[in-house]
Write an enzyme that holds these catalytic residues in place. Structure first.
Site, PDB file in Angstrom:
ATOM      1  N   HIS A   1     -31.098  23.056 -63.937  1.00  0.00           N
ATOM      2  CA  HIS A   1     -30.127  23.917 -63.262  1.00  0.00           C
ATOM      3  C   HIS A   1     -30.453  25.369 -63.578  1.00  0.00           C
ATOM      4  O   HIS A   1     -31.278  25.661 -64.435  1.00  0.00           O
ATOM      5  CB  HIS A   1     -28.708  23.562 -63.727  1.00  0.00           C
ATOM      6  CG  HIS A   1     -28.239  22.232 -63.243  1.00  0.00           C
ATOM      7  ND1 HIS A   1     -28.311  21.104 -64.022  1.00  0.00           N
ATOM      8  CD2 HIS A   1     -27.717  21.836 -62.054  1.00  0.00           C
ATOM      9  CE1 HIS A   1     -27.841  20.062 -63.331  1.00  0.00           C
ATOM     10  NE2 HIS A   1     -27.470  20.485 -62.141  1.00  0.00           N
TER      11      HIS A   1
ATOM     12  N   LYS B   1     -21.639  10.534 -55.658  1.00  0.00           N
ATOM     13  CA  LYS B   1     -20.491  10.854 -56.516  1.00  0.00           C
ATOM     14  C   LYS B   1     -19.173  10.641 -55.765  1.00  0.00           C
ATOM     15  O   LYS B   1     -18.178  10.218 -56.359  1.00  0.00           O
ATOM     16  CB  LYS B   1     -20.609  12.281 -57.038  1.00  0.00           C
ATOM     17  CG  LYS B   1     -21.699  12.441 -58.111  1.00  0.00           C
ATOM     18  CD  LYS B   1     -21.430  11.531 -59.305  1.00  0.00           C
ATOM     19  CE  LYS B   1     -22.451  11.687 -60.406  1.00  0.00           C
ATOM     20  NZ  LYS B   1     -22.149  10.820 -61.560  1.00  0.00           N
TER      21      LYS B   1
ATOM     22  N   SER C   1     -18.987  15.747 -59.675  1.00  0.00           N
ATOM     23  CA  SER C   1     -19.526  17.109 -59.708  1.00  0.00           C
ATOM     24  C   SER C   1     -18.852  17.921 -58.616  1.00  0.00           C
ATOM     25  O   SER C   1     -18.370  17.370 -57.631  1.00  0.00           O
ATOM     26  CB  SER C   1     -21.036  17.067 -59.447  1.00  0.00           C
ATOM     27  OG  SER C   1     -21.491  18.354 -59.120  1.00  0.00           O
ATOM     28  N   SER C   2     -18.871  19.238 -58.777  1.00  0.00           N
ATOM     29  CA  SER C   2     -18.224  20.105 -57.777  1.00  0.00           C
ATOM     30  C   SER C   2     -18.986  20.087 -56.451  1.00  0.00           C
ATOM     31  O   SER C   2     -18.484  20.548 -55.431  1.00  0.00           O
ATOM     32  CB  SER C   2     -18.145  21.545 -58.299  1.00  0.00           C
ATOM     33  OG  SER C   2     -19.446  22.012 -58.614  1.00  0.00           O
ATOM     34  N   CYS C   3     -20.208  19.509 -56.446  1.00  0.00           N
ATOM     35  CA  CYS C   3     -20.964  19.511 -55.176  1.00  0.00           C
ATOM     36  C   CYS C   3     -20.420  18.468 -54.201  1.00  0.00           C
ATOM     37  O   CYS C   3     -20.909  18.338 -53.086  1.00  0.00           O
ATOM     38  CB  CYS C   3     -22.447  19.272 -55.437  1.00  0.00           C
ATOM     39  SG  CYS C   3     -22.823  17.598 -55.897  1.00  0.00           S
TER      40      CYS C   3
ATOM     41  N   TYR D   1     -26.762  13.442 -53.822  1.00  0.00           N
ATOM     42  CA  TYR D   1     -26.012  13.312 -55.080  1.00  0.00           C
ATOM     43  C   TYR D   1     -24.513  13.338 -54.780  1.00  0.00           C
ATOM     44  O   TYR D   1     -23.739  12.541 -55.324  1.00  0.00           O
ATOM     45  CB  TYR D   1     -26.401  14.469 -55.995  1.00  0.00           C
ATOM     46  CG  TYR D   1     -25.777  14.501 -57.354  1.00  0.00           C
ATOM     47  CD1 TYR D   1     -24.863  15.496 -57.698  1.00  0.00           C
ATOM     48  CD2 TYR D   1     -26.103  13.559 -58.330  1.00  0.00           C
ATOM     49  CE1 TYR D   1     -24.295  15.557 -58.965  1.00  0.00           C
ATOM     50  CE2 TYR D   1     -25.535  13.615 -59.601  1.00  0.00           C
ATOM     51  CZ  TYR D   1     -24.639  14.624 -59.904  1.00  0.00           C
ATOM     52  OH  TYR D   1     -24.064  14.678 -61.168  1.00  0.00           O
TER      53      TYR D   1
END
Ligand code: GFB
Length: 325
Positions: A182, A143, A110-112, A139
């Site tokens: 989201h 990831k 994920s971009s986070c 998270y």
């Protein structure tokens, strides 16, 4: 490099989630066999169960679309679930895949994973160059560990496994539970409910100023099949649409598409999260993929799907568990 999909048995882990469902739909257009397994068949958090299932199924390739996912509120309030469950899923699936000699595997992050204040647009090499966004660091760490584990199997065992980092996703099959979802599905539901009930105001979390990039899950799925075929590299690769919008702008767009005249009311008590996370997806585009639909078209498609499948208010499930089933 080109990995032939025809004739292969490809397991989509997490097929009941929004992303897994999109990947299974997209692979159904290829000459391959799509394998799926609900949680009642194999609990991905249970290592022994995953080993048993993998030894019996022996897929040729795997897309790990299974994860414990959720919006800012779910991430911020359930750190154990988001860190532990996602670590277990990726470690169990990759270990069992290696033991079953699975030649091709695509891990989804994920971009986070990127630093809260990474220079924008965010390139892949920004990883681990600064502090994470506190609301979803749990998270994010899980990831990042998944990316590293994928790289470790390539380095130690020569596995041609890859990692892709999608931006914020939306689309058919999304989670509309207002506490765990989201922002895009949450605002679709809120403006829809306000339209039906005639409410004049819709609560929007935060200041409305953060910027977010969005990608439709079917566009992501198309990009992932492209990467399965053509990408073989140690480094993870960004998958974004390249266009961003403020939360205030998103609320206005969704209200217009839904046909709701209610006013957004911004709740400063709620966290904004990271101010911006626009990714640089030029490496993906250089490989030859750049087929994201517009946000307007994507939201219209998603709202149509929502109307077709809507649950009665209060019946929506916390689908952040769905991807574990
Ligand atoms: O989509 P979202 O929950 O996650 O929130 P993130 C995005 C922005 O929308 C935040 C605002 O600034 C929220 O405050 N927002 C406004 C809302 N109204 C709402 C609402 O009703 N519901 C929600 N959920 N947000 C996630 C990470 O961060 O991004 C995940 O927590 C994952 O782990 C995902 O990485 C891609 O974009 O802030």
């Amino acid at each position: 490099m080109s990995y032939e999909l025809a004739g292969k048995r490809i397991w989509v882990a997490g097929h009941r989630g929004m992303v897994g469902g999109a990947v299974a739909r997209r692979l159904a257009r290829e000459e391959c066999e799509v394998l799926t397994a609900g949680r009642e068949v194999v609990d991905l958090v249970d290592q022994a169960a995953v080993r048993r299932w993998m030894a019996a199924a022996r897929p040729d390739a795997i897309v790990i679309a299974a994860a414990r996912v959720g919006g800012i509120q779910a991430n911020d309030t359930r750190p154990v679930d988001f860190l532990h469950d996602n670590l277990m899923i990726e470690a169990n699936v990759m270990r069992a895949a290696h033991e079953a000699d699975v030649r091709r595997l695509l891990f989804l992050g994920s971009s986070c994973i990127y630093p809260r204040l990474a220079p924008q647009p965010i390139a892949e090499d920004a990883l681990l160059t600064g502090p994470l966004e506190p609301t979803n660091e749990w998270y994010a760490v899980a990831k990042i560990a998944g990316i590293k584990l994928c790289q470790a199997y390539r380095r130690q065992h020569g596995r041609d496994w890859i990692s892709a980092m999608p931006t914020n996703l939306y689309g058919p099959g999304d989670n509309y539970d207002l506490e765990s979802s989201h922002v895009l599905p949450a605002l679709l539901r809120k403006f829809h409910d306000a339209k039906i009930s005639g409410r004049r105001e819709v609560p929007v979390w935060g200041s409305g100023t953060p910027l977010r990039e969005f990608l439709h899950c079917d566009d992501l799925a198309d990009a992932l099949v492209f990467l399965l075929r053509h990408y073989s590299n140690y480094d993870h690769i960004n998958v974004g649409s390249g266009t961003e919008i403020s939360i205030r702008g998103l609320a206005g767009t969704i209200a217009r598409i839904v046909g709701c005249e209610a006013e957004p009311v911004f709740d400063a008590e709620r966290p904004d999260g990271t101010p911006r996370k626009l990714m640089d997806s030029s490496r993906l585009h250089a490989l030859g993929w750049d087929r994201a639909r517009t946000l307007e078209a994507g939201i219209r498609d998603t709202y149509a799907d929502f109307l077709k499948n809507q649950t009665e208010p209060g019946q929506e499930r916390d689908q952040s568990l769905a991807t574990l089933k």
